[in-house]
Design an enzyme around this catalytic site. Structure first.
Site, mmCIF file in Angstrom:
data_model
loop_
_atom_site.group_PDB
_atom_site.id
_atom_site.type_symbol
_atom_site.label_atom_id
_atom_site.label_comp_id
_atom_site.label_asym_id
_atom_site.label_seq_id
_atom_site.Cartn_x
_atom_site.Cartn_y
_atom_site.Cartn_z
ATOM 1 N N HIS A 1 48.758 46.082 38.757
ATOM 2 C CA HIS A 1 48.407 45.303 37.570
ATOM 3 C C HIS A 1 49.464 45.480 36.496
ATOM 4 C CE1 HIS A 1 46.560 44.748 33.554
ATOM 5 N NE2 HIS A 1 46.001 43.702 34.147
ATOM 6 N N HIS B 1 37.735 38.448 35.188
ATOM 7 C CA HIS B 1 37.813 39.059 33.857
ATOM 8 C C HIS B 1 36.530 39.764 33.404
ATOM 9 C CE1 HIS B 1 41.504 36.455 32.923
ATOM 10 N NE2 HIS B 1 41.888 37.719 32.759
#
Length: 376
Positions: A285, A184
């Site tokens: 994604h 992240h």
């Protein structure tokens, strides 16, 4: 056939478009710039004078026109172009009576492998969620192993705790399940250089987005340094040109285009071809629900270098929501859709605002000294 109307709707942090035609066919699309959906909506409004009255079949022509109307670039423009592009492919598939993947080269595979996003934190919670996912049929899981207070830990504690959590998941799922590590964008390049090698003994399929995305060359450098641990990048990139630079500088790795941000299906197909030319694989994604999942599936079905599709528990939760897919998950896979177009029904009448991300945009990690954790 001509476009008669372009509708743009913001529902919380979700943004949808519908493109109407004079034949009654309607194409649906969605953007993935979830942080700024009203900005994406405003850009789509500027597209309307070009699109209304135009032939929806000229997809590449419209992509280039919309992208190049002004000398400005970025995630907001990328999201707006992507949403329209997806809707135009939906119309074309419906007009020709075929699924969109048939227009992207045809069916290359018979089903789409999924990796489940695990929302937990800490070794115990993630191990339990991973076990449940494997029991449900998933052959791959993705999780963030960084401690919640990662910004204030010593380097040694950061490395050992992250490796400990990763080990707990690996020990739980065994060697026949792939684990994907999501960092992240939380680490500095120097922290990444220490953390990533510590994960190597657990053989992750990939380690994704270790550092902030401000610099493509810095992301590529982290990938080059991570010897023995495949890197993954790209969920926040917007164009084939950015992916070209990433691949050229970072070498073979997994690319992570989001069709709701990186130019829709038109650009997604080009990004996949760029990756193929670099012997790189595609791990698409998506975390924003069934419409973008289905758009991604059409790309996944058609390209040769696809590995696994991101799948959020949100897809199951929203299965009967405003965007309804024509197929349902079967264990750790999605069947190949057979309906014309995307195979998505979008009904926004009475739809409620959606919370797709689970946090206010202003809530980001702050260190104990009051500094911004991401600003390194």
């Amino acid at each position: 056939m001509r476009i008669t109307e372009v509708e743009s709707v913001v529902l919380g942090d979700a943004h949808f478009v519908t493109v109407h035609t004079d034949t009654g066919l309607v194409g649906v699309g969605q953007s993935a710039c979830w942080g700024y959906p009203t900005a994406v909506h405003a850009v789509v409004e500027t597209f309307r004078p070009h699109l209304v009255g135009a032939d929806p079949a000229r997809i590449e022509h419209h992509w280039q026109h919309l992208y190049r109307m002004g000398p400005f670039r970025g995630a907001v423009l990328g999201g707006a172009v992507s949403a329209i592009d997806i809707a135009l492919w939906d119309i074309k598939g419906k007009a020709l009576g075929v699924p969109v993947f048939d227009l992207l080269g045809g069916r290359y595979r018979d089903k789409v492998r999924l990796h489940l996003l695990l929302p937990g934190t800490g070794a115990e919670a993630l191990a339990a969620q991973a076990a449940a996912a494997v029991a449900d049929g998933f052959t791959a899981v993705k999780f963030d192993p960084l401690p919640a207070n990662y910004g204030d830990l010593s380097q040694a504690r950061l490395v050992t705790e992250t490796a400990k959590t990763t080990a707990a998941v690996r020990d739980t799922v065994g060697a026949d399940v792939d684990i994907l590590i999501e960092l992240h964008r939380k680490l500095t390049p120097l922290q990444a250089a220490a953390v990533i090698p510590a994960l190597a003994p657990h053989h992750p399929l990939m380690v994704e987005d270790a550092i902030q995305i401000d610099s493509i060359s810095s992301q590529a450098e982290v990938a080059r340094r991570a010897l023995g641990v495949p890197s993954a990048n790209g969920e926040r990139l917007h164009t084939i040109w950015e992916f070209k630079e990433l691949l050229a500088q970072g070498g073979t790795q997994y690319v992570r285009p989001d069709v709701g941000l990186a130019g829709g299906l038109s650009h997604g197909r080009k990004i996949a071809a760029l990756a193929e030319a670099h012997h790189a694989a595609v791990v698409t994604h998506n975390c924003l629900g069934p419409l973008l999942t289905m758009a991604s599936v059409h790309l996944d079905v058609a390209i040769p270098n696809f590995v696994t599709q991101e799948y959020s528990p949100l897809d199951d939760e929203l299965a009967e929501g405003p965007a309804r897919a024509c197929v349902r998950r079967e264990g750790g896979y999605l069947p190949v859709p057979t309906e014309p177009g995307l195979g998505v029904t979008l009904d926004l009448a009475g739809a409620q605002p959606q919370d797709l991300t689970g946090r206010p945009l202003t809530r980001i990690p702050i260190r104990a000294d009051g500094s911004i954790a991401y600003a390194v």
